[in-house]
Design a protein around this motif. Structure first.
Motif, short mmCIF file in Angstrom:
data_model
loop_
_atom_site.label_atom_id
_atom_site.label_comp_id
_atom_site.label_asym_id
_atom_site.label_seq_id
_atom_site.Cartn_x
_atom_site.Cartn_y
_atom_site.Cartn_z
N GLN A 266 -2.67 -11.50 39.94
CA GLN A 266 -3.13 -12.21 38.76
C GLN A 266 -4.17 -13.25 39.14
O GLN A 266 -4.30 -13.62 40.31
CB GLN A 266 -1.94 -12.88 38.07
CG GLN A 266 -1.11 -13.76 38.98
CD GLN A 266 0.23 -14.12 38.38
OE1 GLN A 266 0.32 -15.07 37.63
NE2 GLN A 266 1.27 -13.37 38.70
N THR A 267 -4.90 -13.72 38.16
CA THR A 267 -5.93 -14.72 38.40
C THR A 267 -5.32 -15.97 39.01
O THR A 267 -4.31 -16.48 38.53
CB THR A 267 -6.66 -15.08 37.10
OG1 THR A 267 -7.23 -13.89 36.55
CG2 THR A 267 -7.76 -16.09 37.34
N PHE A 268 -5.96 -16.47 40.06
CA PHE A 268 -5.48 -17.67 40.74
C PHE A 268 -5.93 -18.89 39.95
O PHE A 268 -7.11 -19.06 39.65
CB PHE A 268 -6.05 -17.72 42.16
CG PHE A 268 -5.66 -18.94 42.94
CD1 PHE A 268 -4.33 -19.22 43.19
CD2 PHE A 268 -6.63 -19.80 43.42
CE1 PHE A 268 -3.97 -20.34 43.92
CE2 PHE A 268 -6.28 -20.92 44.15
CZ PHE A 268 -4.94 -21.20 44.40
N GLY A 269 -4.98 -19.78 39.61
CA GLY A 269 -5.29 -20.88 38.70
C GLY A 269 -5.41 -22.25 39.32
O GLY A 269 -5.72 -23.21 38.62
N HIS B 166 -12.29 -7.96 50.19
CA HIS B 166 -11.51 -9.16 49.91
C HIS B 166 -10.74 -9.58 51.15
O HIS B 166 -10.42 -8.76 52.01
CB HIS B 166 -10.50 -8.91 48.78
CG HIS B 166 -11.13 -8.75 47.44
ND1 HIS B 166 -11.99 -7.73 47.12
CD2 HIS B 166 -11.01 -9.49 46.30
CE1 HIS B 166 -12.37 -7.84 45.87
NE2 HIS B 166 -11.80 -8.90 45.35
N ILE B 167 -10.46 -10.85 51.23
CA ILE B 167 -9.64 -11.38 52.32
C ILE B 167 -8.33 -11.89 51.75
O ILE B 167 -8.29 -12.38 50.62
CB ILE B 167 -10.40 -12.50 53.07
CG1 ILE B 167 -9.71 -12.86 54.38
CG2 ILE B 167 -10.59 -13.74 52.19
CD1 ILE B 167 -10.55 -13.75 55.30
N VAL B 168 -7.26 -11.73 52.50
CA VAL B 168 -5.92 -12.14 52.06
C VAL B 168 -5.48 -13.33 52.91
O VAL B 168 -5.41 -13.24 54.14
CB VAL B 168 -4.91 -10.98 52.19
CG1 VAL B 168 -3.56 -11.39 51.63
CG2 VAL B 168 -5.43 -9.75 51.47
N VAL C 113 0.23 -16.12 48.20
CA VAL C 113 -0.93 -15.45 48.81
C VAL C 113 -2.13 -15.51 47.87
O VAL C 113 -1.98 -15.36 46.66
CB VAL C 113 -0.57 -13.98 49.14
CG1 VAL C 113 -1.81 -13.19 49.55
CG2 VAL C 113 0.47 -13.92 50.24
N VAL C 114 -3.31 -15.71 48.45
CA VAL C 114 -4.57 -15.66 47.71
C VAL C 114 -5.37 -14.46 48.19
O VAL C 114 -5.47 -14.22 49.40
CB VAL C 114 -5.38 -16.96 47.92
CG1 VAL C 114 -6.80 -16.80 47.42
CG2 VAL C 114 -4.71 -18.12 47.20
N VAL C 115 -5.93 -13.72 47.24
CA VAL C 115 -6.79 -12.57 47.54
C VAL C 115 -8.16 -12.90 46.95
O VAL C 115 -8.30 -13.02 45.74
CB VAL C 115 -6.23 -11.28 46.91
CG1 VAL C 115 -7.13 -10.10 47.22
CG2 VAL C 115 -4.81 -11.01 47.42
N LYS C 116 -9.18 -13.05 47.81
CA LYS C 116 -10.48 -13.49 47.28
C LYS C 116 -11.62 -12.64 47.84
O LYS C 116 -11.56 -12.16 48.98
CB LYS C 116 -10.71 -14.96 47.56
CG LYS C 116 -11.13 -15.31 48.97
CD LYS C 116 -11.36 -16.81 49.13
CE LYS C 116 -11.96 -17.16 50.49
NZ LYS C 116 -13.41 -16.94 50.56
N LEU D 288 -7.62 -13.96 43.23
CA LEU D 288 -6.35 -13.50 42.71
C LEU D 288 -5.21 -14.06 43.54
O LEU D 288 -5.40 -14.54 44.66
CB LEU D 288 -6.29 -11.96 42.75
CG LEU D 288 -7.39 -11.24 41.97
CD1 LEU D 288 -7.49 -9.79 42.42
CD2 LEU D 288 -7.11 -11.31 40.48
N SER D 289 -3.99 -13.98 42.99
CA SER D 289 -2.79 -14.39 43.71
C SER D 289 -1.71 -13.36 43.48
O SER D 289 -1.72 -12.64 42.48
CB SER D 289 -2.32 -15.77 43.22
OG SER D 289 -1.18 -16.18 43.95
N ASP D 290 -0.77 -13.27 44.42
CA ASP D 290 0.34 -12.34 44.24
C ASP D 290 1.37 -12.97 43.31
O ASP D 290 1.25 -14.11 42.88
CB ASP D 290 0.96 -11.95 45.59
CG ASP D 290 1.76 -13.08 46.21
OD1 ASP D 290 1.38 -14.25 46.03
OD2 ASP D 290 2.77 -12.81 46.87
#
Length: 332
Positions: free
Chosen positions: A12-15, A103-105, A32-35, A25-27
């Motif tokens: 989902q969108t990271f807020g 993307h990087i995690v 975790v952040v996925v960008k 994004l985030s899990d």
């Protein structure tokens, strides 16, 4: 690195980002952040893990890269660092899909906070690397010249502060720079906020970050503790990079602390009672009071023989000086 699996449909969108590009994004757990990233950023993180262990504590934990393919139904970060999705895209909360880019995690630095207050400080007077086109260089040089990037080697790139269960309306003189997230209780400061400061008044931005409320005794105590922690961490980061031969353009220092005053006090009690022999998993689940990390290495390289990165170091030193000045005043 232990294998970790994510359900791609639940990203989902990271807020909690204070600045940066769209598409982060985030899990489901928020850990975790996925960008979106460049290959250079992945190379930099992998080189830190392999050859610069003294930097590891000051960066988010690197958990792999995201490659989009059609042969798996989950997103998994395994030891190889490769992540795949089912259909070559990830659905964002507002309905748009990310393009199939690299993307990087990474570890989510704001995970473990109930109401994280976040300050993003972009480092450097020079904000472009050697690959930048002339028009980009000119544009970024113009920004640097009229902001604290040029005078201090950093500028405030974004900020989020918790204002309480219902964030107040933004005063008229700040509406150009701030949006009130009433549901979350935050004020969200855009990138133009940091651009309005000069070297003479940028400390006002730090004061707004450290004292987002009414300066009660509890908030003043928290401010002293957080400022002391931030100062120590920034100086440690500076000390490590003074020994490195690197170049980082548009990298940031991210400062985070618990914005809910009652939660801050409760977390202090929890951490005091935590057993020192807690294993790593238990430690990861503990709440946090504050954190400082270096982020954004899309334009970072190692340059043996060229000496330390004075462009970034100037910003670190300026940040440390402001934090020390604020700490001295808070202790009076």
């Amino acid at each position: 690195m232990a294998s970790k699996t994510f359900d791609a449909s639940k990203l989902q969108t990271f807020g909690n980002a204070a600045a940066g590009h769209d598409g982060v994004l985030s899990d489901e757990s928020g850990a975790v952040v996925v960008k979106p990233c460049t290959a250079a950023e992945i190379t930099f993180y992998e080189s830190v893990t392999a050859s610069h262990p003294d930097l590891v504590p000051f960066l988010p934990t690197y958990m792999g890269q995201l490659t989009l393919s059609g042969d798996q139904s989950t997103v998994g970060a395994a030891e190889s660092g490769t992540i795949t999705t089912a259909d070559g895209s990830v659905e964002r909360l507002h309905g748009k899909k990310l393009s199939t880019e690299l993307h990087i995690v990474l570890e989510n630095i704001t995970h473990g906070f109930k109401k994280p207050n976040v300050l993003d400080l972009k480092l450097g007077a020079q904000l472009w690397d050697d690959a930048a086109k002339p028009e980009k260089r000119a544009r970024l040089d113009a920004v640097s010249k009229v902001t604290t990037s040029g005078s201090l080697g950093f500028r405030i790139a974004g900020m989020r502060t918790y204002k309480g269960t219902s964030a107040p309306d933004v005063p008229e003189d700040l509406k150009e720079y701030v949006e009130s997230d009433k549901e979350g209780g935050y004020w969200v400061y855009n990138k133009m906020y940091g651009r309005k400061f000069s070297a003479d008044d940028v400390n006002e931005g730090f004061v707004s970050y450290i004292f987002p409320g009414s300066k009660t005794e509890a908030e003043q105590d928290r401010a002293r503790e957080v400022l002391a922690y931030f100062l120590g961490e920034v100086k440690d980061i500076q000390e490590v990079f003074e020994k490195k031969e690197s170049r980082m353009y548009s990298a940031s220092i991210l400062l985070v602390y618990e914005g809910d005053v009652e939660e801050y006090a409760k977390t202090k009690q929890t951490l005091r009672s935590a057993q020192p022999e807690e294993d790593e998993d238990d430690e990861a689940n503990l709440p946090k009071l504050a954190a400082v990390k270096m982020i954004d290495f899309a334009h970072a390289t190692w340059q043996s023989g060229n000496g330390p990165d004075e462009n970034a170091l100037q910003g670190m030193r300026s940040t440390a000086k402001i934090l020390k000045d604020l700490l001295d005043k808070a202790q009076d």
